[in-house]
Design an enzyme around this catalytic site. Sequence first.
Site, short mmCIF file in Angstrom:
data_model
loop_
_atom_site.label_atom_id
_atom_site.label_comp_id
_atom_site.label_asym_id
_atom_site.label_seq_id
_atom_site.Cartn_x
_atom_site.Cartn_y
_atom_site.Cartn_z
N LYS A 1 42.53 27.72 -38.26
CA LYS A 1 42.15 29.03 -37.72
C LYS A 1 43.23 30.04 -38.11
O LYS A 1 44.35 29.64 -38.34
CB LYS A 1 42.03 28.97 -36.19
CG LYS A 1 41.18 27.82 -35.65
CD LYS A 1 39.72 28.12 -35.77
CE LYS A 1 38.88 26.98 -35.17
NZ LYS A 1 37.46 27.15 -35.37
N HIS B 1 29.32 18.94 -41.30
CA HIS B 1 29.31 19.87 -40.16
C HIS B 1 27.87 20.23 -39.84
O HIS B 1 27.04 20.33 -40.73
CB HIS B 1 30.12 21.13 -40.49
CG HIS B 1 30.39 21.95 -39.27
ND1 HIS B 1 29.43 22.77 -38.71
CD2 HIS B 1 31.47 22.04 -38.47
CE1 HIS B 1 29.94 23.34 -37.62
NE2 HIS B 1 31.16 22.92 -37.45
#
Length: 466
Positions: free
Chosen positions: A165, A284
Amino acid sequence: VGFKAGVKEYKLTYYTPEYETKDTDILAAFRVTPQPGVPPEEAGAAVAAESSTGTWTTVWTDGLTSLDRYKGRCYNIEPVLGETDQYICYVAYPLDLFEEGSVTNMFTSIVGNVFGFKALRALRLEDLRIPPAYIKTFQGPPHGIQVERDELNKYGRPLLGCTIKPKLGLSAKNYGRACYECLRGGLDFTKDDENVNSQPFMRWRDRFLFCAEAIYKAQAETGEIKGHYLNATAGTCEEMIKRAVFARELGVPIVMHDYLTGGFTANTSLAHYCRDNGLLLHIHRAMHAVIDRQKNHGMHFRVLAKALRLSGGDHIHSGTVVGKLEGERDITLGFVDLLRDDFIEKDRSRGIYFTQDWVSLPGVIPVASGGIHVWHMPALTEIFGDDSVLQFGGGTLGHPWGNAPGAVANRVALEACVQARNEGRDLAAEGNEIIREPSKWSPELAAACEVWKEIKFEFKAVDTLD
């Protein structure tokens, strides 16, 4: 025989309660909410018809084939407890309706036009039984759980990961630096966020190069095998494979794909490439909640998980039970077992409608990710067991001292939980104590414990068992 034109009730042809299912049939459990005034038999038969051979009127060409051989059949209907006018309809499909080795074709039939059907207020596919005869036409996961452990040389514990992130906006060099610090601190994997493909601020090739450098540097310093899930998802299949080829040339162990937004055809192509070239494949599930979150319409995630095991992937995100994303414990563990085990008994208390035999298709490692931190470690270790990846994005990068200490805190917490479990301690009852003990000698863990001691995400799950 004269042809009789006109509209005929579906249930006359497609509702067959006396039907004995065959071992080669694909079985589906649909949650059906009919429009007012539509009887459940007609609704169930309509689902069977519209997802197999039927159309809205009888057609002349029906006489040129054998409907009995090819039609889907609604063979059982159960009312849903606690709901008025909602039913579980069981449908059997003959295997000949489906192309071999194609999840795309299977879904086009079973969850295609029928979901827009006017006679139904809502429709949800709860579960599928895939017969061994059909499973054997798929390659499945590129490598599976055991091969992955052997390649990574890591046994007896869950693997640790971290999503880098901020997910968007970092340059490739800074991104690689963040990866290096996490891997150096003790994580097994770092991960591209699902939205990281090849944007103007960071093109894919630059990212791949800097992440590969991070992996090799961290491996040299720690003596452990490391990986970074390089997201190969792209706008075209050709571009996706090009990225996977480049990853292989760099010698990295694993790539990643967003299988729902990328599509099953692309995913299966990538899985085949990964098996042929020794790459692990991390999957994902971006977009899954669009399909699976509503209780009465769409498709349950356990079906998407089964489809992924057929299409191919070595890891898949599967909820955390304790973090920030949707997922009830029994339901989650139900499809976690469907991903990992070779044989799963029918168990309605966990939402499993059919006994499923995977006939030695490799298993998929579930990935717990989303709003988890060191205090969750005992619960995660107990819930998911060894064959899992626990991913702490904010729970690593949010550490007050930075990424590497955040990684250290997670690794120390995990090793403490695994040791406690191996000593026979009760992780559920003694969880907090098990984390506090090592924090006395690990300042990194102590700092993490202090930051996240009060954080909880406590909302009732939307999608619960009946």
